[in-house]
Structure formats: C-alpha cells, structure tokens
Design an enzyme around this catalytic site. Structure first.
Site, PDB file in Angstrom:
ATOM      1  N   CYS A   1       0.782  -1.297  -0.133  1.00  0.00           N
ATOM      2  CA  CYS A   1       0.145  -0.042  -0.094  1.00  0.00           C
ATOM      3  C   CYS A   1       0.856   1.289   0.064  1.00  0.00           C
ATOM      4  O   CYS A   1       1.530   1.433  -1.033  1.00  0.00           O
ATOM      5  CB  CYS A   1      -1.210  -0.042   1.123  1.00  0.00           C
ATOM      6  SG  CYS A   1      -2.452   0.908   0.661  1.00  0.00           S
TER       7      CYS A   1
ATOM      8  N   GLU B   1      -1.631  -9.160   3.065  1.00  0.00           N
ATOM      9  CA  GLU B   1      -1.244  -9.565   4.413  1.00  0.00           C
ATOM     10  C   GLU B   1      -2.838 -10.218   5.087  1.00  0.00           C
ATOM     11  O   GLU B   1      -2.799 -11.152   5.812  1.00  0.00           O
ATOM     12  CB  GLU B   1      -0.891  -8.651   5.356  1.00  0.00           C
ATOM     13  CG  GLU B   1      -1.361  -7.648   5.749  1.00  0.00           C
ATOM     14  CD  GLU B   1      -1.101  -6.523   4.800  1.00  0.00           C
ATOM     15  OE1 GLU B   1      -0.800  -6.587   3.738  1.00  0.00           O
ATOM     16  OE2 GLU B   1      -1.472  -5.062   5.478  1.00  0.00           O
TER      17      GLU B   1
ATOM     18  N   HIS C   1      -3.821  -4.931   0.229  1.00  0.00           N
ATOM     19  CA  HIS C   1      -2.977  -5.616   1.503  1.00  0.00           C
ATOM     20  C   HIS C   1      -3.111  -7.041   1.320  1.00  0.00           C
ATOM     21  O   HIS C   1      -3.959  -7.862   2.035  1.00  0.00           O
ATOM     22  CB  HIS C   1      -3.786  -5.231   2.674  1.00  0.00           C
ATOM     23  CG  HIS C   1      -3.910  -3.542   2.832  1.00  0.00           C
ATOM     24  ND1 HIS C   1      -2.826  -3.141   3.976  1.00  0.00           N
ATOM     25  CD2 HIS C   1      -4.281  -2.643   2.462  1.00  0.00           C
ATOM     26  CE1 HIS C   1      -2.950  -1.914   3.869  1.00  0.00           C
ATOM     27  NE2 HIS C   1      -3.869  -1.722   3.010  1.00  0.00           N
TER      28      HIS C   1
END
Ligand code: GLN
Length: 545
Positions: free
Chosen positions: A384, A512, A510
């Site tokens: 990001c 993750e 993102h």
C-alpha cells in the site's frame, strides 16, 4: 425460542489483553475440525462506529474484510485460524449499535416510545448477535465481548448476553469466561481471588459463567481447580487452564488437551468427536522445525507496537512455515532512517518490507530504504503506502523528477506520481469512505505476480484513497518499472515490479489480510523464498571472495 444455531459468549475478567480473541479462535478451530460450521463475532464497547478512524497507537491494526468492513484485529485471528472469511456482521461496536437505534428513532420506528438502553439498545445487540446464526450458514456462533466485565461501557452487552441466554434456553447458549490466575512469586503461590471476584461481578449482572478459562504462567494444580469450581459455580472439568504458549498457533492443541471442546459441546448437547487437525499439525511441525532463518526488515512508523502490523507479522509466520524457514522480522523505524545510517541498518537484511500507512511522518526514511534495496538487489515488498513510496523513489531517482510525491504528502507537488483517486475527491467524511474491501485485479503475463498467483485474475483487499497516477505510467514503464496488475474496470495500477531487479514488488492492496494457516499468502511465500535465495547468493559470493 427454538433455534438450530448454538451460541457461545466469551467474556473476559481481571485484566485486558488476556487473549480472548485467541481463545475464541482456538475453540472455533476445534469445533470446526469436528465438522461444525463455526464463526466468531467481536462486540466492541467503544463509541467509534468502526476502528477505521482509530490511530494504530490506540487500537493496533485495522483489519479489512472482503466486504470492506474496517474491523478489530481479532477478526484477522479468526480468519487465520478458520480460513473462512468474516464480514461486517462479525464486528459490531457500541457506536454502530447506537447509530442504528438513533436512525430507527428518527424514522419513527419506535412508535412514540421512550428509547432506552433496555430494551432498545439490548434488542439491537441481540439482533446483531443473531444475524450470523440466522443466516443459516453456521451451526455455532462464538461472540467475543470486548473489554473486561465490570467496565461501565460493556454493561449493555453483558445484559444482552443475560437476556439471550434466557431466551435461547438451556443447551443453546453458554458463557466462557476468561480470567487471570496470577502467580505471586514472593508468596510462591497462584492466586484464585481475582477470578472469584470477576465471576462474582459477572453474576451481579445475572450471568453465570459455564466454563472458566484461566490464563496462567504455571500449571494449575488439581486442588486449585477444585477451589475455583467450588467458588465459581462451575464443574471441575469446566475449569480450563490456558498456560503461556510459545506461539498462538499452539493454543488450539493446548485447549484440546484440556478438553475445552468436549466441555463446550457437552453443555450444548452436541456430539463430540476427534477433531481433524492434520493440516494444522503439519503447519506446526514446519513452524517449529525451520531448516534455516532469514532476516526481513519491516519498515514502518509504528514498529514499536506489536499490534500495528499484526497481519503482516502473521503472514510472515505462515510463509516462513511454508518455506521451512524462521523469518526473523526486524522492526525498523522509518522516522530514524536516513542516507547516513541506511547501510548500517539494511545491508545485512535478506529482504525488506515497507509497510502501509498514512500521513507524512517517516516517509522520507521509507524512500531512502527503497532506494537502498533497489540499488543493492535486496528483495523488496511494498504494501500500500510502501508501494506508493516505491513509485515516488523510482520517479525521483530514476526519472529525475526530484519533487515527485504523493498529493497526500505534498498537495502542491509538480509531479504527483501518486494522486488522490478521482471518486475520493468529493468525499468529506473520513469514516468508512476509503476504497475498501475486495477488488478485482488482472495480472500481466510474465510478471512475478502472474507466476506467484498462478492465475490471470485475482482479487485482493484494499484500504486507501490515493493511487498510482496513470499520467505517469508510460514514462515510468519506459524507465523500467512495470505495472503488472491492473483493475479490469478502471485500469488503476494495483501492482508494480522492476523486472531488472531480482525481486521488487509493490502492491496497492493488502495481501497480508488474506494469509491464513491453511492458505499462506502466495506473495509472502514467494517473497520469503526470494529472501532465502538472496541469503544463499550472498553467502556464495562471500565464499568466492
Ligand atoms: N495513505 C495511503 C492512501 O491512502 C496508503 C494507505 C495504506 O497504506 N493503507 O492511499
């Protein structure tokens, strides 16, 4: 009221930070592994409508779901353990409850009644708790009540639990109370009194705990369990110890050993069986037997706080296990990074991740770090804001656009290589208005991304207002940084890579958030692999000298 869905409430006593989220997720894992469709919900007692506007110093990471809800980081644990997506319905705050009740009042839905905490607020809470159950998608809903019993702000939740337990009837709902059994080293003793008091506090609100999960640093002797059972009105087998574990991923097995799943299923009148944890065990074996280790620098401005980059740290644990390496994450504060100390801080690393973030603080350090890893062939993953900084660094130092910047940091820059998204420009309110949730992305052939994902079309979760400025795309691509992932509808650049570098990837989304134990994120897995390769090559080069 008859129901086919069973409800488990998880409350906490004595102190905060006992790990209610991990206990809830572990119990859910054990139930899921016995074939029960299980989900977990978190009720947060603060007035913010969601944690999206909260500073990570206040609240840790803001986790984002597929449907674009900005939520508590515990939802990340739920997804990582269960490998089932959560949604807005899985996180409710007091702010959202009140907002909805006040909107109903304005619409005249209460027919002239005085709107009160009981029954209107508690009804709204009860409705929110049952939304997931009524969806027909779940056999068991676990609801974690944020905060600690006795807090003024969590009283309406506890009252809603009392009412629901009554409404749902025996065998359909139960309360798991998590407490602390402290060890006083001066006395050499474990102490039960705080637990007794917290169970009593719960009872003052009319709620009897059915199961006690006791956080402890030492094994609880049988006499102590008996004492707790006697004083707290629970069965002896329902006093469960939760001893400190070396990894949160051990907790489901520790709870299994203590029989938490059996006690719970018995109380809910449901059959129990041996949970199938084969995949989980495989992950644990890999996690605990790494062949080697690598060092990854995590560059951000909240690195002193463990919870700020929770999902990134967990994604590294999953990707490490997958590669059978221990990933040592070295937090590096971007505010204190500069051209003079960069070599000292980064040269030993096998890979560098530049973290997401907002605002100007620490960004020049991030840019210096990216310049270093780009010019020293160190594997890089920008997430990001980290991706945006990679575009700025490249524009400044390769294209020579010295004042290249994001309009977030410098609205007046002559070279806004990162600019606010068009549809964001008219937005006034800050809460819940970013580009959020899952968006499609088309991958370019022959890119790292295409190889990593093994697919042309992916979807990933976003949380941002700014984007790669398309006006600079041609110029940037001609200089060697490629846009390798694009939104199919808008052409927004979602991924950038530098093909002449061994592994340089920046993503506007993102990754993750989607990494789970069962599905380690492919991008993190590939990044760890690239870092491992870098480490080996460095060692070879040293030997050759
Ligand atoms: N601040 C940047 C934006 O809003 C990046 C956000 C992030 O890193 N999540 O676009």
């Amino acid at each position: 009221m008859s129901t086919s869905t069973k409800y488990i409430f998880v409350t906490g006593g004595v102190t905060s930070s006992l790990g209610k989220g991990i206990i809830a997720a572990s119990l859910a894992k054990l139930l899921q592994a016995q074939g029960y469709r299980t989900t977990i919900q978190k009720l947060d007692p603060y007035i913010n409508v969601d944690p999206g506007t909260l500073n990570p110093y206040e609240h840790g990471e803001c986790y984002v779901t597929e449907d674009g809800a900005e939520t508590d980081l515990d939802l990340g644990h739920y997804e990582r353990f269960l490998n089932v997506p959560t949604s807005q319905a899985n996180n409710v705050t007091t702010g959202r409850i009140y907002q909805s009740v006040i909107e109903k009042e304005r619409r005249g839905e209460f027919l002239g009644k005085t709107v009160q905490v009981i029954p209107h607020i508690t009804d709204e809470i009860k409705e929110r708790i049952q939304i997931l159950g009524k969806s027909g998608n779940f056999d068991i809903v676990i609801t974690e009540i944020g905060g600690t019993v006795g807090d003024i702000e969590s009283l309406p939740y506890i009252e809603a639990v009392r009412q629901l337990k009554w409404d749902l009837g025996e065998h359909n709902a139960l309360v798991v109370h998590l407490t602390l059994v402290p060890y006083l080293s001066a006395a050499g003793e474990l102490k039960t009194k705080p637990t007794q008091h917290s169970v009593k506090t719960l009872m003052e609100s009319g709620v009897q705990a059915d199961v006690l999960v006791c956080r402890t640093e030492h094994d609880l002797p049988i006499e102590l369990r008996r004492k707790l059972a006697l004083f707290c009105n629970v069965r002896e087998e329902a006093v469960i110890q939760s001893i400190d574990a070396s990894t949160i991923y051990d907790v489901p097995k520790l709870m299994l050993k203590q029989g938490l799943d059996k006690v719970v299923l018995k109380k809910l009148n449901l059959p129990s069986s041996e949970p199938d944890l084969a995949q989980w065990d495989k992950f644990l074996t890999r996690l605990k037997n790494p062949i080697t280790e690598i060092h990854i620098g995590l560059i951000g401005k909240y690195v002193e706080l463990q919870d700020s980059y929770k999902s990134i740290l967990e994604a590294f644990i999953h990707a490490g296990a997958e590669n059978e390496v221990r990933v040592v994450v070295e937090p590096i504060h971007s505010e204190y990074l500069n051209e003079d100390n960069i070599k000292l801080k980064l040269s030993h690393l096998d890979g560098v991740l530049v973290a997401p973030g907002f605002g100007e603080r620490g960004i020049e350090g991030k840019i210096d770090a990216i310049k270093y890893v780009r010019t020293h062939n160190i594997p890089f993953l920008g997430v990001c804001l980290g991706m945006q900084m990679a575009v700025i660094e490249f524009s400044r130092n390769v294209l020579g656009l010295k004042d290249a910047n994001s309009t977030e940091m410098n609205p007046k820059t002559d070279n806004p290589v990162i600019d606010m998204m068009e549809d964001q420009k008219t937005i006034v309110n800050k809460g819940g208005t970013m580009r959020l949730g899952s968006w499609a992305c088309q991958l370019v052939p022959d890119s790292i991304a295409r190889k990593v994902y093994k697919s042309d079309a992916i979807s990933e979760r976003h949380r941002h207002r700014y984007e790669f400025n398309g006006k600079y795309k041609e110029q940037i691509e001609a200089a060697g940084m490629k846009a390798t992932g694009l939104n199919p509808d808008t052409g927004l650049v979602e991924i950038i890579e530098i093909p002449s570098h061994p592994w340089f990837v920046g993503v506007q989304y993102h990754p993750e958030y989607k990494s789970t134990v069962a599905n380690p994120h492919p991008l993190f897995v590939a990044f760890v692999k690239a870092a491992l390769k870098h480490k080996k090559e460095k060692a070879h080069a040293k030997m050759a000298k």
